[in-house]
Motif scaffolding. Structure first.
Motif, PDB file in Angstrom:
ATOM      1  N   ALA A 183     -43.848  26.222  43.685  1.00 16.50           N
ATOM      2  CA  ALA A 183     -44.907  25.227  43.878  1.00 16.50           C
ATOM      3  C   ALA A 183     -45.414  24.708  42.531  1.00 16.50           C
ATOM      4  O   ALA A 183     -45.681  23.512  42.382  1.00 16.50           O
ATOM      5  CB  ALA A 183     -46.052  25.819  44.698  1.00 16.50           C
ATOM      6  N   ALA A 184     -45.527  25.586  41.558  1.00 16.06           N
ATOM      7  CA  ALA A 184     -45.983  25.175  40.228  1.00 16.06           C
ATOM      8  C   ALA A 184     -44.944  24.265  39.559  1.00 16.06           C
ATOM      9  O   ALA A 184     -45.304  23.278  38.911  1.00 16.06           O
ATOM     10  CB  ALA A 184     -46.254  26.398  39.357  1.00 16.06           C
ATOM     11  N   ILE A 185     -43.676  24.584  39.727  1.00 16.66           N
ATOM     12  CA  ILE A 185     -42.607  23.753  39.168  1.00 16.66           C
ATOM     13  C   ILE A 185     -42.661  22.356  39.794  1.00 16.66           C
ATOM     14  O   ILE A 185     -42.550  21.341  39.102  1.00 16.66           O
ATOM     15  CB  ILE A 185     -41.230  24.406  39.399  1.00 16.66           C
ATOM     16  CG1 ILE A 185     -41.121  25.710  38.586  1.00 16.66           C
ATOM     17  CG2 ILE A 185     -40.094  23.442  39.054  1.00 16.66           C
ATOM     18  CD1 ILE A 185     -39.934  26.562  38.949  1.00 16.66           C
ATOM     19  N   TYR A 186     -42.835  22.310  41.093  1.00 17.79           N
ATOM     20  CA  TYR A 186     -42.910  21.051  41.836  1.00 17.79           C
ATOM     21  C   TYR A 186     -44.081  20.210  41.332  1.00 17.79           C
ATOM     22  O   TYR A 186     -43.924  19.024  41.023  1.00 17.79           O
ATOM     23  CB  TYR A 186     -43.067  21.400  43.314  1.00 17.79           C
ATOM     24  CG  TYR A 186     -42.648  20.336  44.291  1.00 17.79           C
ATOM     25  CD1 TYR A 186     -41.313  20.001  44.469  1.00 17.79           C
ATOM     26  CD2 TYR A 186     -43.597  19.694  45.079  1.00 17.79           C
ATOM     27  CE1 TYR A 186     -40.931  19.048  45.392  1.00 17.79           C
ATOM     28  CE2 TYR A 186     -43.228  18.738  46.001  1.00 17.79           C
ATOM     29  CZ  TYR A 186     -41.894  18.422  46.155  1.00 17.79           C
ATOM     30  OH  TYR A 186     -41.519  17.472  47.062  1.00 17.79           O
ATOM     31  N   ARG A 187     -45.266  20.822  41.220  1.00 20.43           N
ATOM     32  CA  ARG A 187     -46.460  20.110  40.743  1.00 20.43           C
ATOM     33  C   ARG A 187     -46.241  19.570  39.326  1.00 20.43           C
ATOM     34  O   ARG A 187     -46.576  18.425  39.022  1.00 20.43           O
ATOM     35  CB  ARG A 187     -47.685  21.020  40.764  1.00 20.43           C
ATOM     36  CG  ARG A 187     -48.337  21.169  42.114  1.00 20.43           C
ATOM     37  CD  ARG A 187     -49.686  21.864  42.018  1.00 20.43           C
ATOM     38  NE  ARG A 187     -49.635  23.151  41.345  1.00 20.43           N
ATOM     39  CZ  ARG A 187     -49.341  24.306  41.942  1.00 20.43           C
ATOM     40  NH1 ARG A 187     -49.067  24.339  43.228  1.00 20.43           N
ATOM     41  NH2 ARG A 187     -49.322  25.435  41.258  1.00 20.43           N
ATOM     42  N   GLN A 188     -45.681  20.398  38.461  1.00 20.40           N
ATOM     43  CA  GLN A 188     -45.461  19.987  37.073  1.00 20.40           C
ATOM     44  C   GLN A 188     -44.445  18.857  36.988  1.00 20.40           C
ATOM     45  O   GLN A 188     -44.594  17.925  36.192  1.00 20.40           O
ATOM     46  CB  GLN A 188     -45.010  21.166  36.216  1.00 20.40           C
ATOM     47  CG  GLN A 188     -44.843  20.811  34.747  1.00 20.40           C
ATOM     48  CD  GLN A 188     -46.116  20.225  34.123  1.00 20.40           C
ATOM     49  OE1 GLN A 188     -47.198  20.783  34.267  1.00 20.40           O
ATOM     50  NE2 GLN A 188     -45.989  19.102  33.436  1.00 20.40           N
ATOM     51  N   SER A 189     -43.434  18.915  37.820  1.00 22.05           N
ATOM     52  CA  SER A 189     -42.422  17.858  37.839  1.00 22.05           C
ATOM     53  C   SER A 189     -43.056  16.508  38.156  1.00 22.05           C
ATOM     54  O   SER A 189     -42.817  15.509  37.467  1.00 22.05           O
ATOM     55  CB  SER A 189     -41.343  18.199  38.867  1.00 22.05           C
ATOM     56  OG  SER A 189     -40.412  17.153  38.974  1.00 22.05           O
ATOM     57  N   PHE A 190     -43.890  16.470  39.194  1.00 22.18           N
ATOM     58  CA  PHE A 190     -44.532  15.218  39.575  1.00 22.18           C
ATOM     59  C   PHE A 190     -45.576  14.793  38.547  1.00 22.18           C
ATOM     60  O   PHE A 190     -45.737  13.596  38.283  1.00 22.18           O
ATOM     61  CB  PHE A 190     -45.121  15.315  40.986  1.00 22.18           C
ATOM     62  CG  PHE A 190     -44.060  15.221  42.043  1.00 22.18           C
ATOM     63  CD1 PHE A 190     -43.558  13.988  42.436  1.00 22.18           C
ATOM     64  CD2 PHE A 190     -43.538  16.354  42.618  1.00 22.18           C
ATOM     65  CE1 PHE A 190     -42.556  13.897  43.399  1.00 22.18           C
ATOM     66  CE2 PHE A 190     -42.537  16.276  43.581  1.00 22.18           C
ATOM     67  CZ  PHE A 190     -42.053  15.038  43.966  1.00 22.18           C
ATOM     68  N   ALA A 191     -46.260  15.733  37.932  1.00 20.69           N
ATOM     69  CA  ALA A 191     -47.228  15.401  36.880  1.00 20.69           C
ATOM     70  C   ALA A 191     -46.509  14.788  35.680  1.00 20.69           C
ATOM     71  O   ALA A 191     -47.002  13.818  35.080  1.00 20.69           O
ATOM     72  CB  ALA A 191     -48.005  16.645  36.466  1.00 20.69           C
TER      73      ALA A 191
END
Length: 104
Positions: free
Chosen positions: A10-18
């Motif tokens: 989930a953190a990887i996903y959030r960082q990718s979109f950020a």
């Protein structure tokens, strides 16, 4: 020297979109278009893609409304149909790919 890697999906996903939102030039897109563009960049892994994307007026808004009303999603490639996260669809929309259908 040891490396520290993020292992929380989930953190990887959030960082990718950020990262995409920070690096891509999204200023010319409406809020509905921007969401589509960000997803396209994420899928392609290519910031800069936004420079080549054009929308017919209101396309993203009309498409979102159709999905909310339960419209199916028609795909011409199995890879595309398999890549759609069904849990994110607003109305349990059918995802249809007739590529392997003998009648087609």
């Amino acid at each position: 020297m040891p490396h520290t890697y993020e292992t929380d999906g989930a953190a990887i996903y959030r960082q990718s979109f950020a990262t995409i939102r920070a690096e891509a030039d999204l200023a010319r897109f409406s809020p509905d278009e921007e969401q589509v563009v960000v997803r396209m960049i994420h899928a392609a892994g290519m910031v800069g893609l936004e420079a080549h994307i054009r929308f017919t007026p209101d396309m993203a808004t009309v498409a979102r409304a159709a999905l909310q009303k339960g419209a199916p999603i028609l795909c011409d490639a199995r890879m595309v149909s398999e890549g759609i996260t069904r849990a994110r669809l607003p109305a349990a929309n059918a995802v249809i790919c007739t590529l392997g259908d003998a009648a087609v």
